[in-house]
Design a protein around this motif. Structure first.
Motif, short mmCIF file in Angstrom:
data_model
loop_
_atom_site.label_atom_id
_atom_site.label_comp_id
_atom_site.label_asym_id
_atom_site.label_seq_id
_atom_site.Cartn_x
_atom_site.Cartn_y
_atom_site.Cartn_z
N PRO A 8 19.12 -0.15 -23.82
CA PRO A 8 17.70 0.12 -23.61
C PRO A 8 17.49 1.56 -23.17
O PRO A 8 18.38 2.18 -22.62
CB PRO A 8 17.32 -0.85 -22.48
CG PRO A 8 18.55 -1.64 -22.17
CD PRO A 8 19.72 -0.88 -22.72
N GLY A 9 16.31 2.02 -23.37
CA GLY A 9 16.00 3.40 -23.03
C GLY A 9 15.13 3.50 -21.81
O GLY A 9 14.78 2.53 -21.18
N CYS A 10 14.80 4.70 -21.47
CA CYS A 10 13.88 4.92 -20.37
C CYS A 10 13.12 6.19 -20.65
O CYS A 10 13.55 7.26 -20.30
CB CYS A 10 14.58 4.98 -19.03
SG CYS A 10 16.26 5.58 -19.06
N GLY A 11 12.00 6.06 -21.31
CA GLY A 11 11.26 7.22 -21.77
C GLY A 11 10.32 7.77 -20.74
O GLY A 11 10.11 7.22 -19.68
N THR A 27 16.27 0.54 -11.80
CA THR A 27 16.33 -0.91 -12.02
C THR A 27 15.36 -1.19 -13.14
O THR A 27 14.14 -1.13 -12.95
CB THR A 27 15.96 -1.70 -10.76
OG1 THR A 27 16.81 -1.27 -9.69
CG2 THR A 27 16.15 -3.20 -11.00
N HIS A 28 15.87 -1.42 -14.32
CA HIS A 28 15.08 -1.64 -15.53
C HIS A 28 15.31 -3.06 -16.02
O HIS A 28 16.44 -3.43 -16.34
CB HIS A 28 15.49 -0.66 -16.64
CG HIS A 28 14.88 0.71 -16.49
ND1 HIS A 28 15.15 1.75 -17.35
CD2 HIS A 28 13.99 1.18 -15.59
CE1 HIS A 28 14.45 2.80 -16.98
NE2 HIS A 28 13.74 2.50 -15.91
N VAL A 29 14.24 -3.82 -16.07
CA VAL A 29 14.34 -5.21 -16.50
C VAL A 29 13.46 -5.42 -17.73
O VAL A 29 12.30 -5.01 -17.74
CB VAL A 29 13.88 -6.18 -15.38
CG1 VAL A 29 13.93 -7.62 -15.87
CG2 VAL A 29 14.73 -5.99 -14.14
N CYS A 48 20.74 -0.04 -13.17
CA CYS A 48 20.73 -1.16 -14.12
C CYS A 48 19.70 -0.93 -15.21
O CYS A 48 18.52 -0.71 -14.92
CB CYS A 48 20.40 -2.44 -13.37
SG CYS A 48 19.86 -3.82 -14.41
N HIS A 49 20.14 -0.99 -16.44
CA HIS A 49 19.24 -0.91 -17.59
C HIS A 49 19.24 -2.24 -18.35
O HIS A 49 19.15 -2.27 -19.57
CB HIS A 49 19.62 0.24 -18.51
CG HIS A 49 19.52 1.57 -17.83
ND1 HIS A 49 18.40 2.37 -17.92
CD2 HIS A 49 20.38 2.23 -17.02
CE1 HIS A 49 18.58 3.47 -17.20
NE2 HIS A 49 19.78 3.41 -16.65
N ALA A 50 19.37 -3.31 -17.61
CA ALA A 50 19.31 -4.68 -18.12
C ALA A 50 20.46 -5.01 -19.05
O ALA A 50 20.41 -6.01 -19.77
CB ALA A 50 17.97 -4.96 -18.83
#
Ligand SMILES: [Cu+2]
Length: 357
Positions: free
Chosen positions: A28-31, A263-265, A322-324
């Motif tokens: 997963p990303g985080c834009g 913390t990415h869910v 955490c990126h899930a």
């Protein structure tokens, strides 16, 4: 499958690639946000329509609010508002503030981000029946049965969203005597997987979207920690030195590093290929936690989200978080949020992040 195309900055790419070295599943990303919608000055109009309040001091004027029960409107429903508050342990959460003893071991942090989607909000009557809160459709924060809760105001280290915040859900509910509340975090499957540019607010934020296939980030909590040079050497951390943040020089001439801990869910293991016309009809790990609080009065209480509990059990200085996707970094925060990391099912008995005050 790497979804590198979603990354909008080199820095985010580095962070998520560092996480990917631990990852077993898709990345997963985080834009960054590229949308403008959240900055609208009228963004609180939805929360103010029903009455008198300022979202920033919602607790104080509870007495002025329309009652949640009793006075029936013409259409057989009554207005209701549900307040959310963010804390770091017992302290109020605020961008720009510094908090000690966050994570395990306890570290000094500054918030970078705290936003999440909620859906299926229900009030629970004294006889145990659940009444759906029909959300006001404000074209900004609430769409169908989904609302974005946003504590990120663009100040301090908070720079991944925008200046607007949204801490109060407004809607209508059937008249009744309500003593509890229930809700889910996340976005329902049927609203989660489509072209971001075609989605209505608040589902259109690029900083809360991975890809058509993976869908949205449901819950985002990010901290920033200065890692002293002395601590830095010993950590098995491929990530923090690669973030590209400007380091600060410490007294002995070394360079401290900065670690952003995410913390990415969101849902993972999603099957389908929406860009090719094959809709996502299930995800192996839905990762939509559910919460029920038996003792909640919408006129007196708020739903508190505790940033410190999200980070408890994680060393916020040691890795990008955490990126899930990785059990090493996600098992602890998922448990705190009430999610079984292995299968993505809700485990409300393990959650400590949400409470009623
Ligand atoms: Cu991520």
């Amino acid at each position: 499958m790497l979804e590198v195309a979603m990354y909008t900055t080199r820095r985010d790419l580095r962070i998520c690639l560092a996480a990917a070295s631990l990852a077993l599943a898709s990345l997963p990303g985080c834009g960054d946000d590229t949308d403008e919608s959240g900055d609208r000055d009228d963004s609180r109009s939805g929360a103010t329509q029903a009455g008198t309040r300022d979202a920033g001091s919602a607790r104080q004027d509870a007495a002025q609010r329309p009652p949640a029960a009793g006075s029936t409107a013409d259409d057989g429903v009554v207005p209701v508002t549900i307040d959310f508050e963010a804390k770091v342990g017992s302290k109020e959460f605020a961008c720009g503030e510094s908090y000690s003893n966050v994570g395990t071991p306890g570290r000094q942090i500054r918030p970078v981000d705290l936003r999440f989607y909620v859906h299926d909000l229900r009030l629970i009557s004294d006889s145990g029946e659940q009444a759906e809160v029909e959300l006001e459709q404000d074209e900004s924060w609430q769409y169908r049965n989904v609302a974005l809760i946003d504590f990120e105001d663009g100040s301090g280290e908070c720079n991944l969203g925008d200046t607007a915040t949204h801490k109060q859900v407004a809607g209508k509910v059937a008249p009744g005597r309500y003593t509890g509340v229930a809700f889910k975090v996340g976005i329902p499957l049927e609203l989660n997987h489509s072209d971001l540019s075609a989605q209505p607010a608040p589902l259109n934020k690029s900083s809360l979207f991975w890809s058509w296939n993976s869908g949205h980030l449901f819950f985002v909590a990010t901290s920033r920690t200065v890692v002293p040079l002395d601590d830095d050497a010993g950590t098995a951390d491929a990530g923090s030195d690669e973030h590209g943040d400007a380091g600060t020089h410490d007294a002995d001439g070394g360079v401290d590093s900065i670690n952003d801990h995410f913390t990415h869910v969101g849902s993972t293991g999603c099957e389908g290929n929406p860009t090719a016309g094959v809709p996502v009809e299930r995800c192996l790990r839905p990762n939509r936690p559910e919460y029920t609080f038996a003792d909640f009065d919408p006129q007196r209480n708020a739903i508190v989200v505790d940033f410190a509990e999200v980070k408890r059990g994680s060393d916020v200085a040691a890795n990008p978080g955490c990126h899930a996707s990785a059990a090493e970094t996600c098992t602890a925060p998922f448990a705190r949020l009430g999610i079984d990391f292995a299968d993505g099912s809700p485990t409300p008995e393990t959650q400590t992040v949400f409470r009623v005050e």
